[in-house]
Design an enzyme around this catalytic site. Structure first.
Site, PDB file in Angstrom:
ATOM      1  N   LEU A 133      -2.775   6.727   0.118  1.00 55.53           N
ATOM      2  CA  LEU A 133      -3.201   5.331   0.287  1.00 55.53           C
ATOM      3  C   LEU A 133      -2.508   4.720   1.488  1.00 55.53           C
ATOM      4  O   LEU A 133      -3.057   3.885   2.195  1.00 55.53           O
ATOM      5  CB  LEU A 133      -2.831   4.507  -0.954  1.00 55.53           C
ATOM      6  CG  LEU A 133      -3.597   4.763  -2.241  1.00 55.53           C
ATOM      7  CD1 LEU A 133      -2.979   3.971  -3.387  1.00 55.53           C
ATOM      8  CD2 LEU A 133      -5.061   4.390  -2.067  1.00 55.53           C
ATOM      9  N   SER A 134      -1.249   5.127   1.686  1.00 50.35           N
ATOM     10  CA  SER A 134      -0.505   4.584   2.821  1.00 50.35           C
ATOM     11  C   SER A 134       0.691   5.494   3.110  1.00 50.35           C
ATOM     12  O   SER A 134       1.225   6.141   2.202  1.00 50.35           O
ATOM     13  CB  SER A 134      -0.083   3.160   2.491  1.00 50.35           C
ATOM     14  OG  SER A 134       1.282   2.986   2.589  1.00 50.35           O
ATOM     15  N   ARG A 135       1.054   5.555   4.392  1.00 49.01           N
ATOM     16  CA  ARG A 135       2.225   6.354   4.773  1.00 49.01           C
ATOM     17  C   ARG A 135       3.316   5.420   5.279  1.00 49.01           C
ATOM     18  O   ARG A 135       3.041   4.550   6.105  1.00 49.01           O
ATOM     19  CB  ARG A 135       1.867   7.325   5.908  1.00 49.01           C
ATOM     20  CG  ARG A 135       1.090   8.532   5.447  1.00 49.01           C
ATOM     21  CD  ARG A 135       0.807   9.482   6.611  1.00 49.01           C
ATOM     22  NE  ARG A 135      -0.339  10.320   6.309  1.00 49.01           N
ATOM     23  CZ  ARG A 135      -0.279  11.401   5.549  1.00 49.01           C
ATOM     24  NH1 ARG A 135       0.874  11.781   5.055  1.00 49.01           N
ATOM     25  NH2 ARG A 135      -1.373  12.109   5.310  1.00 49.01           N
ATOM     26  N   GLY A 136       4.509   5.584   4.768  1.00 45.72           N
ATOM     27  CA  GLY A 136       5.614   4.729   5.218  1.00 45.72           C
ATOM     28  C   GLY A 136       6.750   5.577   5.742  1.00 45.72           C
ATOM     29  O   GLY A 136       6.687   6.812   5.683  1.00 45.72           O
ATOM     30  N   ARG A 138       9.644   5.928   4.461  1.00 44.58           N
ATOM     31  CA  ARG A 138      10.427   6.576   3.400  1.00 44.58           C
ATOM     32  C   ARG A 138       9.618   7.560   2.574  1.00 44.58           C
ATOM     33  O   ARG A 138      10.154   8.290   1.769  1.00 44.58           O
ATOM     34  CB  ARG A 138      11.022   5.505   2.489  1.00 44.58           C
ATOM     35  CG  ARG A 138      12.043   4.637   3.174  1.00 44.58           C
ATOM     36  CD  ARG A 138      12.511   3.546   2.272  1.00 44.58           C
ATOM     37  NE  ARG A 138      11.475   2.566   2.000  1.00 44.58           N
ATOM     38  CZ  ARG A 138      11.446   1.770   0.942  1.00 44.58           C
ATOM     39  NH1 ARG A 138      12.386   1.846   0.049  1.00 44.58           N
ATOM     40  NH2 ARG A 138      10.483   0.884   0.785  1.00 44.58           N
ATOM     41  N   CYS A 140       5.251   8.528   1.040  1.00 44.47           N
ATOM     42  CA  CYS A 140       3.820   8.205   1.009  1.00 44.47           C
ATOM     43  C   CYS A 140       3.429   7.601  -0.334  1.00 44.47           C
ATOM     44  O   CYS A 140       4.106   7.816  -1.336  1.00 44.47           O
ATOM     45  CB  CYS A 140       3.011   9.483   1.176  1.00 44.47           C
ATOM     46  SG  CYS A 140       2.871   9.987   2.864  1.00 44.47           S
ATOM     47  N   LYS A 155       4.259   6.430  -5.726  1.00 47.10           N
ATOM     48  CA  LYS A 155       5.024   6.392  -4.469  1.00 47.10           C
ATOM     49  C   LYS A 155       5.973   7.587  -4.488  1.00 47.10           C
ATOM     50  O   LYS A 155       6.765   7.736  -5.414  1.00 47.10           O
ATOM     51  CB  LYS A 155       5.811   5.092  -4.371  1.00 47.10           C
ATOM     52  CG  LYS A 155       6.472   4.912  -3.004  1.00 47.10           C
ATOM     53  CD  LYS A 155       7.487   3.788  -3.013  1.00 47.10           C
ATOM     54  CE  LYS A 155       6.859   2.474  -2.659  1.00 47.10           C
ATOM     55  NZ  LYS A 155       7.873   1.399  -2.517  1.00 47.10           N
ATOM     56  N   ASP A 253      13.077  -9.447   0.006  1.00 49.01           N
ATOM     57  CA  ASP A 253      12.227  -8.727   0.964  1.00 49.01           C
ATOM     58  C   ASP A 253      10.768  -9.162   0.802  1.00 49.01           C
ATOM     59  O   ASP A 253       9.855  -8.344   0.865  1.00 49.01           O
ATOM     60  CB  ASP A 253      12.381  -7.211   0.717  1.00 49.01           C
ATOM     61  CG  ASP A 253      11.880  -6.381   1.896  1.00 49.01           C
ATOM     62  OD1 ASP A 253      11.773  -6.939   3.015  1.00 49.01           O
ATOM     63  OD2 ASP A 253      11.572  -5.193   1.698  1.00 49.01           O
TER      64      ASP A 253
HETATM   65  N1  ATP Z   1       0.447  -0.321  -6.537  1.00 49.84           N
HETATM   66  C1  ATP Z   1      -0.236  -0.240  -5.384  1.00 49.84           C
HETATM   67  N2  ATP Z   1      -1.576  -0.157  -5.405  1.00 49.84           N
HETATM   68  C2  ATP Z   1      -2.275  -0.088  -4.252  1.00 49.84           C
HETATM   69  N3  ATP Z   1      -1.714  -0.091  -3.014  1.00 49.84           N
HETATM   70  C3  ATP Z   1      -0.390  -0.180  -2.925  1.00 49.84           C
HETATM   71  C4  ATP Z   1       0.432  -0.245  -4.102  1.00 49.84           C
HETATM   72  N4  ATP Z   1       1.723  -0.321  -3.709  1.00 49.84           N
HETATM   73  C5  ATP Z   1       1.714  -0.316  -2.357  1.00 49.84           C
HETATM   74  N5  ATP Z   1       0.461  -0.222  -1.870  1.00 49.84           N
HETATM   75  C6  ATP Z   1       0.047  -0.144  -0.446  1.00 49.84           C
HETATM   76  O1  ATP Z   1       0.968   0.659   0.270  1.00 49.84           O
HETATM   77  C7  ATP Z   1       1.618  -0.098   1.282  1.00 49.84           C
HETATM   78  C8  ATP Z   1       3.024   0.373   1.437  1.00 49.84           C
HETATM   79  O2  ATP Z   1       3.727   0.018   0.280  1.00 49.84           O
HETATM   80  P1  ATP Z   1       5.201   0.466   0.082  1.00 49.84           P
HETATM   81  O3  ATP Z   1       5.789  -0.313  -1.057  1.00 49.84           O
HETATM   82  O4  ATP Z   1       5.236   1.933   0.002  1.00 49.84           O
HETATM   83  O5  ATP Z   1       5.848   0.003   1.422  1.00 49.84           O
HETATM   84  P2  ATP Z   1       7.154   0.612   2.033  1.00 49.84           P
HETATM   85  O6  ATP Z   1       6.891   2.012   2.506  1.00 49.84           O
HETATM   86  O7  ATP Z   1       8.214   0.394   1.018  1.00 49.84           O
HETATM   87  O8  ATP Z   1       7.357  -0.278   3.282  1.00 49.84           O
HETATM   88  P3  ATP Z   1       8.229  -1.575   3.354  1.00 49.84           P
HETATM   89  O9  ATP Z   1       9.620  -1.228   2.940  1.00 49.84           O
HETATM   90  O10 ATP Z   1       8.122  -1.947   4.796  1.00 49.84           O
HETATM   91  O11 ATP Z   1       7.603  -2.599   2.443  1.00 49.84           O
HETATM   92  C9  ATP Z   1       1.473  -1.534   0.837  1.00 49.84           C
HETATM   93  O12 ATP Z   1       1.550  -2.427   1.898  1.00 49.84           O
HETATM   94  C10 ATP Z   1       0.090  -1.512   0.185  1.00 49.84           C
HETATM   95  O13 ATP Z   1      -0.907  -1.600   1.172  1.00 49.84           O
END
Ligand code: ATP
Length: 404
Positions: A133-136, A138, A140, A155, A253
């Site tokens: 769904l998304s790559r960060g 830390r 995916c 996550k 945050d």
């Molecule tokens: N429960 C969920 N359902 C659907 N999409 C989600 C969910 N949680 C996160 N996402 C999507 O994934 C993206 C990244 O979320 P995530 O919490 O992994 O961010 P991150 O990698 O911790 O980055 P950051 O620390 O900058 O917030 C979110 O912005 C959102 O678009």
């Protein structure tokens, strides 16, 4: 408890040796009337009494143990810690899981399920790219289907050895296990397997507020009313953290990428990796927020971040624009322009221009400006913010505005 008792014994009785010690009348051998003998039964009664005490104590212990076992099984259903047993890989997983799991407060209290890593692996098609769904930075985020049931989000954080990631993982799981609110994303469980940490959340079908506002649709899916509903939802979630948690919790945050939207655009706050309890003397932040101005952790930091989100909702601008020159915060860009409210319609997000009552627009902009004041003590409490927004939201969306 009698000291002695009378026993009636037949003269022909074989079993009572005491009769031998009793003098016979006239030495005759003929069967006569029953012989009455007095037997001191103190010892016998004592033994029965002790036996009764021991057996009833044992019975009590067994019943208590069975009750405890039943209670424990009830509180740790299928996917609980007991689920990490059996297959060889799962056993390895339980070995590496235990030290981490016991650091997490709530797990020791048995409130959240610990998933088998193998279950998450099969639910995400072995963490395949098609489920991403998304790559960060830390790790995916994957969509997953567990046990053929509805879709959830997993996550996956790689590098469990990294103390920073480990801390955030523990913080996130610990907080979300304790905090249950309609405007805070639900934690469904977690898994620890070697160096990999996974957190399982409810699926938020409309992604983040950031992707809705600044992604390909550029806010086209968010009407004025939906934006007001999102603002009220976030304020409700924050009010819960600041006013109804004991001790109060500061998110630290809050930003549009951490606001998630479900299929009905209900907004929920996510990402509690930096959350902390509110302490008046807390001066040491591990990670200063980009919006933090004074180095102290107070609930007013979250109010500032809320103001930034409100500006994003109104203006459709990112919290920090990163053009080729200096990055500029939406606050430094917008606040001078908002000193004259007549400017507001000109800088409004084009996606919502002309779709709202101007009085409402001015009111929301005024709230946003109050929230982002440099002096934290001048910022309003989130409760006050919430109560100034509710009258602008239609009744059917959870506000108190009646549209005639
Ligand atoms: N429960 C969920 N359902 C659907 N999409 C989600 C969910 N949680 C996160 N996402 C999507 O994934 C993206 C990244 O979320 P995530 O919490 O992994 O961010 P991150 O990698 O911790 O980055 P950051 O620390 O900058 O917030 C979110 O912005 C959102 O678009």
């Amino acid at each position: 408890f009698s000291v002695a008792s009378v026993v009636f014994v037949s003269a022909t009785s074989q079993e009572i040796p005491i009769s031998q010690a009793t003098p016979r009348i006239g030495g005759a051998q003929s069967p006569g009337p029953p012989i009455v003998k007095v037997v001191i039964r103190q010892d016998l009664n004592k033994k029965i009494f002790i036996a009764l005490i021991v057996s009833s104590t044992l019975l009590c212990i067994t019943v208590l143990f069975l009750l405890y076992l039943l209670l424990w099984r009830y509180r740790n259903p299928k996917n609980s810690f007991t689920g990490i047993k059996g297959k060889s890989d799962s056993v390895k997983s339980s070995v590496s899981t235990k030290p981490v799991v016991h650091k997490i407060d709530s797990v020791t209290k048995g409130t959240i399920p610990v998933y088998e890593y193998q279950l998450l692996e099969s639910g995400t098609n072995k963490f395949s790219d098609s489920n991403v769904l998304s790559r960060g930075g830390r790790g995916c985020l994957y969509s997953a289907c567990l046990d053929g049931k509805s879709s959830v989000t997993v996550k996956k954080l790689d590098g469990g050895g990294d103390t920073d990631i480990e801390k955030q993982f523990e913080n996130e799981v610990d907080w979300l296990a304790k905090i249950k609110h309609q405007n805070i994303v639900s934690l469904l469980g977690f898994s620890v397997y070697r160096q990999t940490r996974c957190i399982v959340y409810e699926m938020m079908q409309n992604g983040s507020l950031e992707s809705q506002l600044h992604g390909p649709s550029q806010g086209a899916g968010l009407t004025w009313q939906l934006r007001m509903k999102i603002a009220v939802d976030i304020a409700r979630g924050l009010e819960y953290l600041h006013e109804h948690c004991h001790p109060p919790v500061v998110h630290r945050d809050l930003k549009s990428s951490n606001i998630l939207l479900d299929s009905d655009f209900n907004a929920k706050i996510s990402d509690f990796g930096y959350a902390t309890v509110l302490m008046s003397q807390n001066k040491n932040l591990n990670r200063p927020s980009e919006y933090l101005l004074d180095g102290k952790v107070t609930d007013k930091n979250d109010v500032y971040s809320f103001g930034v989100i409100l500006l994003e909702l109104l203006l459709g601008k990112k919290s920090v624009e990163k053009p080729s020159t200096e990055p500029e915060s939406v606050v430094t860009w917008a606040v001078p322009k908002l000193s004259d409210r007549a400017n507001l319609p000109n800088i409004l997000d084009p996606a919502i221009k002309g779709t709202m009552d101007l009085k409402h627009l001015y009111q929301v902009a005024a709230v946003a400006v109050l929230c982002v004041q440099p002096e934290p003590s001048y910022r309003p409490l989130i409760t006050d913010v919430l109560h100034s927004l509710i009258p602008l939201l239609p009744l059917e969306l959870g506000g108190s505005l009646r549209i005639l």
